[in-house]
Design a protein around this motif. Structure first.
Motif, mmCIF file in Angstrom:
data_model
loop_
_atom_site.group_PDB
_atom_site.id
_atom_site.type_symbol
_atom_site.label_atom_id
_atom_site.label_comp_id
_atom_site.label_asym_id
_atom_site.label_seq_id
_atom_site.Cartn_x
_atom_site.Cartn_y
_atom_site.Cartn_z
ATOM 1 N N GLY A 17 0.812 -1.208 0.000
ATOM 2 C CA GLY A 17 0.000 0.000 0.000
ATOM 3 C C GLY A 17 0.844 1.255 0.000
ATOM 4 O O GLY A 17 0.328 2.360 -0.154
ATOM 5 N N LEU A 18 2.164 1.066 0.175
ATOM 6 C CA LEU A 18 3.102 2.183 0.156
ATOM 7 C C LEU A 18 3.988 2.092 -1.080
ATOM 8 O O LEU A 18 4.066 1.056 -1.735
ATOM 9 C CB LEU A 18 3.977 2.174 1.414
ATOM 10 C CG LEU A 18 3.253 2.286 2.758
ATOM 11 C CD1 LEU A 18 4.258 2.173 3.895
ATOM 12 C CD2 LEU A 18 2.481 3.595 2.852
ATOM 13 N N ALA A 19 4.653 3.196 -1.389
ATOM 14 C CA ALA A 19 5.568 3.222 -2.525
ATOM 15 C C ALA A 19 6.757 4.103 -2.192
ATOM 16 O O ALA A 19 6.671 5.007 -1.356
ATOM 17 C CB ALA A 19 4.868 3.747 -3.779
ATOM 18 N N SER A 20 7.869 3.843 -2.846
ATOM 19 C CA SER A 20 9.045 4.706 -2.766
ATOM 20 C C SER A 20 9.118 5.529 -4.041
ATOM 21 O O SER A 20 8.640 5.102 -5.094
ATOM 22 C CB SER A 20 10.321 3.868 -2.616
ATOM 23 O OG SER A 20 10.308 3.134 -1.407
ATOM 24 N N ALA A 21 9.716 6.717 -3.946
ATOM 25 C CA ALA A 21 9.811 7.584 -5.118
ATOM 26 C C ALA A 21 11.147 8.324 -5.134
ATOM 27 O O ALA A 21 11.745 8.584 -4.083
ATOM 28 C CB ALA A 21 8.656 8.583 -5.146
ATOM 29 N N TRP A 22 11.579 8.644 -6.348
ATOM 30 C CA TRP A 22 12.817 9.379 -6.578
ATOM 31 C C TRP A 22 12.569 10.429 -7.656
ATOM 32 O O TRP A 22 11.643 10.311 -8.453
ATOM 33 C CB TRP A 22 13.929 8.444 -7.074
ATOM 34 C CG TRP A 22 14.352 7.370 -6.127
ATOM 35 C CD1 TRP A 22 15.453 7.345 -5.324
ATOM 36 C CD2 TRP A 22 13.700 6.108 -5.901
ATOM 37 N NE1 TRP A 22 15.525 6.171 -4.607
ATOM 38 C CE2 TRP A 22 14.461 5.390 -4.942
ATOM 39 C CE3 TRP A 22 12.540 5.516 -6.411
ATOM 40 C CZ2 TRP A 22 14.108 4.121 -4.491
ATOM 41 C CZ3 TRP A 22 12.180 4.258 -5.961
ATOM 42 C CH2 TRP A 22 12.962 3.571 -5.012
ATOM 43 N N TRP A 23 13.408 11.458 -7.708
ATOM 44 C CA TRP A 23 13.353 12.427 -8.801
ATOM 45 C C TRP A 23 14.769 12.856 -9.134
ATOM 46 O O TRP A 23 15.724 12.518 -8.417
ATOM 47 C CB TRP A 23 12.460 13.608 -8.446
ATOM 48 C CG TRP A 23 13.010 14.554 -7.393
ATOM 49 C CD1 TRP A 23 13.643 14.223 -6.224
ATOM 50 C CD2 TRP A 23 12.955 15.978 -7.420
ATOM 51 N NE1 TRP A 23 13.974 15.342 -5.511
ATOM 52 C CE2 TRP A 23 13.568 16.446 -6.218
ATOM 53 C CE3 TRP A 23 12.449 16.908 -8.306
ATOM 54 C CZ2 TRP A 23 13.681 17.791 -5.915
ATOM 55 C CZ3 TRP A 23 12.553 18.257 -7.996
ATOM 56 C CH2 TRP A 23 13.163 18.689 -6.820
ATOM 57 N N ASN A 24 14.916 13.624 -10.228
ATOM 58 C CA ASN A 24 16.272 14.004 -10.623
ATOM 59 C C ASN A 24 16.797 15.197 -9.834
ATOM 60 O O ASN A 24 18.007 15.420 -9.776
ATOM 61 C CB ASN A 24 16.357 14.265 -12.128
ATOM 62 C CG ASN A 24 15.403 15.323 -12.633
ATOM 63 O OD1 ASN A 24 14.311 15.493 -12.092
ATOM 64 N ND2 ASN A 24 15.784 16.028 -13.683
ATOM 65 N N GLY A 25 15.921 15.981 -9.207
ATOM 66 C CA GLY A 25 16.357 16.997 -8.255
ATOM 67 C C GLY A 25 16.906 18.286 -8.829
ATOM 68 O O GLY A 25 16.768 19.348 -8.226
ATOM 69 N N VAL A 26 17.558 18.217 -9.983
ATOM 70 C CA VAL A 26 18.139 19.392 -10.641
ATOM 71 C C VAL A 26 17.700 19.376 -12.097
ATOM 72 O O VAL A 26 17.788 18.335 -12.756
ATOM 73 C CB VAL A 26 19.680 19.381 -10.560
ATOM 74 C CG1 VAL A 26 20.264 20.564 -11.324
ATOM 75 C CG2 VAL A 26 20.141 19.402 -9.109
ATOM 76 N N ALA A 27 17.201 20.501 -12.584
ATOM 77 C CA ALA A 27 16.723 20.564 -13.967
ATOM 78 C C ALA A 27 17.801 20.089 -14.928
ATOM 79 O O ALA A 27 18.938 20.569 -14.887
ATOM 80 C CB ALA A 27 16.296 21.984 -14.317
ATOM 81 N N GLY A 28 17.443 19.127 -15.766
ATOM 82 C CA GLY A 28 18.375 18.617 -16.756
ATOM 83 C C GLY A 28 19.234 17.468 -16.280
ATOM 84 O O GLY A 28 19.911 16.825 -17.090
ATOM 85 N N ALA A 29 19.240 17.187 -14.969
ATOM 86 C CA ALA A 29 20.002 16.040 -14.470
ATOM 87 C C ALA A 29 19.423 14.760 -15.060
ATOM 88 O O ALA A 29 18.213 14.633 -15.239
ATOM 89 C CB ALA A 29 19.953 15.996 -12.949
ATOM 90 N N THR A 30 20.285 13.808 -15.360
ATOM 91 C CA THR A 30 19.852 12.633 -16.123
ATOM 92 C C THR A 30 19.615 11.388 -15.280
ATOM 93 O O THR A 30 19.331 10.324 -15.830
ATOM 94 C CB THR A 30 20.891 12.306 -17.209
ATOM 95 O OG1 THR A 30 22.165 12.068 -16.588
ATOM 96 C CG2 THR A 30 21.012 13.458 -18.199
ATOM 97 N N HIS A 31 19.735 11.492 -13.961
ATOM 98 C CA HIS A 31 19.494 10.333 -13.106
ATOM 99 C C HIS A 31 18.538 10.703 -11.968
ATOM 100 O O HIS A 31 18.646 11.786 -11.392
ATOM 101 C CB HIS A 31 20.805 9.803 -12.514
ATOM 102 C CG HIS A 31 21.727 9.219 -13.527
ATOM 103 N ND1 HIS A 31 22.607 9.996 -14.255
ATOM 104 C CD2 HIS A 31 21.895 7.948 -13.961
ATOM 105 C CE1 HIS A 31 23.290 9.224 -15.084
ATOM 106 N NE2 HIS A 31 22.879 7.979 -14.928
ATOM 107 N N ALA A 32 17.630 9.791 -11.657
ATOM 108 C CA ALA A 32 16.675 10.013 -10.564
ATOM 109 C C ALA A 32 17.300 9.530 -9.261
ATOM 110 O O ALA A 32 16.942 8.485 -8.722
ATOM 111 C CB ALA A 32 15.370 9.282 -10.848
ATOM 112 N N GLN A 33 18.232 10.320 -8.756
ATOM 113 C CA GLN A 33 18.966 9.920 -7.556
ATOM 114 C C GLN A 33 18.451 10.597 -6.288
ATOM 115 O O GLN A 33 18.897 10.282 -5.194
ATOM 116 C CB GLN A 33 20.453 10.232 -7.736
ATOM 117 C CG GLN A 33 21.097 9.431 -8.859
ATOM 118 C CD GLN A 33 22.559 9.774 -9.058
ATOM 119 O OE1 GLN A 33 22.991 10.876 -8.743
ATOM 120 N NE2 GLN A 33 23.320 8.832 -9.593
ATOM 121 N N GLY A 34 17.516 11.534 -6.445
ATOM 122 C CA GLY A 34 16.985 12.231 -5.280
ATOM 123 C C GLY A 34 15.866 11.439 -4.633
ATOM 124 O O GLY A 34 14.751 11.368 -5.164
#
Length: 267
Positions: A225-242
């Motif tokens: 019922g839960l999920a983990s999430a990531w984003w790239n954090g910086v415009a144009g960054a190519t990896h979802a490490q945040g």
């Protein structure tokens, strides 16, 4: 589209925790699998999966009275504020019994499937034609039942699941908000990359091939019922490490949220 019921042979598959799962075969191949949990006279829950679509259904007082789709409000664990109204269709099982069901194409992300497997109760509100009514069902054993229904379709000898073979990309609406700021809000045309493996995992604003937006995010439900999430954090960054957290819950409009962020994807 599933084969006509009359052309399918139903074979008992398993019976986990009060659910009865049947494998529907056509020409020696698996066409679909159905799980049912009967809780009373013409009352219970229904779950169906085939290579093209998955159905969450129920039966209760006059739920199948109309031969057409009707509006049904569905919510989980008493959180009616997070519920949605769906056009639920009459769905006939292999016994010829009619359920009221939410039919979900496997080509789209459906957080409702994760909630069905992980929540404690599911609630439905609808109009019987003579007035509004509401019914609730415990989701006892639904996690195992849904997993075994998926596995039932994937059993050796099943029909090729062309629509669910590997990741795919659809285009729809998406949104990304982090720490009170909206970074992405597209009403249409947003590329949504689907893991397409039954997990419900997806990425927004990228096809993970030739297009990567300035802002993008990944959501991975864990089946509880839960999920983990990531984003790239910086415009144009190519990896979802945040890392955004591992306590995201599904709300309305295909949005997963926690105290810090919201990630939405819908066709």
């Amino acid at each position: 589209m599933a084969a006509p019921l009359a052309a399918q042979e139903a074979v008992p598959y398993s019976a986990p925790n009060g659910w009865d799962i049947s494998q529907l075969r056509q020409g020696g191949q698996v066409a679909a699998c159905e799980a049912m949990r009967i809780t009373g006279m013409e009352e219970g829950l229904f779950f169906r999966h085939d290579p093209a679509e998955t159905v969450i259904g129920f039966s209760s007082f006059a739920s199948a009275a109309s031969p057409f789709a009707i509006d049904v409000e569905m919510w989980f664990d008493g959180d009616r504020g997070a519920g949605q109204v769906y056009g639920m269709e009459p769905v006939e099982d292999h016994n010829g019994f009619t359920w009221r069901g939410l039919v979900m194409p496997n080509s789209e992300p459906w957080g409702e499937l994760d909630l069905f497997a992980s929540a404690g109760t599911v609630h439905f509100a609808y109009d019987t034609g003579t007035g509004p009514t509401q019914v609730s069902f415990p989701l006892t054993g639904s996690s195992r039942a849904s997993k075994e229904t998926y596995a039932c379709v994937q059993t050796a000898g099943s029909a090729p699941a062309a629509d669910t073979a590997g990741p795919k990309v659809i285009y729809g609406s998406c949104k990304l908000a982090v720490d009170g700021r909206v970074y992405l809000d597209m009403a249409s045309g947003c590329p949504i990359w689907l893991e397409n493996d039954g997990s419900g995992s997806f990425w927004i604003n990228t096809d993970r091939d030739s297009y990567l937006g300035d802002w993008f995010a990944e959501v991975r439900p864990d089946g509880s019922g839960l999920a983990s999430a990531w984003w790239n954090g910086v415009a144009g960054a190519t990896h979802a490490q945040g890392f955004l957290g591992e306590d995201f819950r599904l709300g309305s409009a295909g949005c997963w949220s926690n105290a810090r962020a919201t990630v939405c994807a819908a066709r």
